[in-house]
Design a protein around this motif. Structure first.
Motif, mmCIF file in Angstrom:
data_model
loop_
_atom_site.group_PDB
_atom_site.id
_atom_site.type_symbol
_atom_site.label_atom_id
_atom_site.label_comp_id
_atom_site.label_asym_id
_atom_site.label_seq_id
_atom_site.Cartn_x
_atom_site.Cartn_y
_atom_site.Cartn_z
ATOM 1 N N ARG A 202 41.082 42.095 33.228
ATOM 2 C CA ARG A 202 39.911 42.248 34.106
ATOM 3 C C ARG A 202 39.973 43.562 34.867
ATOM 4 N N LYS A 203 41.158 43.922 35.341
ATOM 5 C CA LYS A 203 41.326 45.182 36.065
ATOM 6 C C LYS A 203 41.009 46.362 35.154
ATOM 7 N N THR B 288 47.939 34.178 33.384
ATOM 8 C CA THR B 288 47.203 34.661 34.554
ATOM 9 C C THR B 288 47.401 36.155 34.741
ATOM 10 N N GLN B 289 48.628 36.636 34.568
ATOM 11 C CA GLN B 289 48.903 38.065 34.692
ATOM 12 C C GLN B 289 48.163 38.868 33.631
ATOM 13 N N THR C 71 44.435 38.909 34.491
ATOM 14 C CA THR C 71 44.188 39.786 35.635
ATOM 15 C C THR C 71 44.242 41.248 35.219
#
Length: 86
Positions: free
Chosen positions: A69-70, A62-63, A66
């Motif tokens: 995506r950032k 998940t990290q 994320t």
């Protein structure tokens, strides 16, 4: 009576030997191949939601997702921002 005690102690020893090492989220962040392997195992494992390694590997994934995506979002903003006029 002694046989029962010996049997219980043997069972406890076998269970303790089968416990696998629990890796941290940081470990799975740094070791993407091990993370992918663990996630694949968790897909078919019963009670994966209770397995510490599955939980940690999922949190690491998940990290990573994320952050990706950032970074994609920031790259898109940078590409669309006009250069300053001098």
């Amino acid at each position: 009576m002694m046989c029962r005690v010996a049997a219980v102690l043997s069972l406890v020893a076998l269970v303790a030997c089968n416990e696998e090492e629990v890796f941290t989220v940081e470990y799975y962040l740094e070791n993407h191949i091990k993370r992918a392997e663990r996630l694949a195992t968790c897909e078919v494992q019963d009670n994966a939601e209770a397995d510490a390694n599955c939980v940690n590997a999922r949190q690491a994934q998940t990290q990573v997702a994320t952050t990706e995506r950032k970074n994609d979002w920031l790259d898109q903003i940078e590409a669309e921002t006009p250069a300053p006029v001098e």
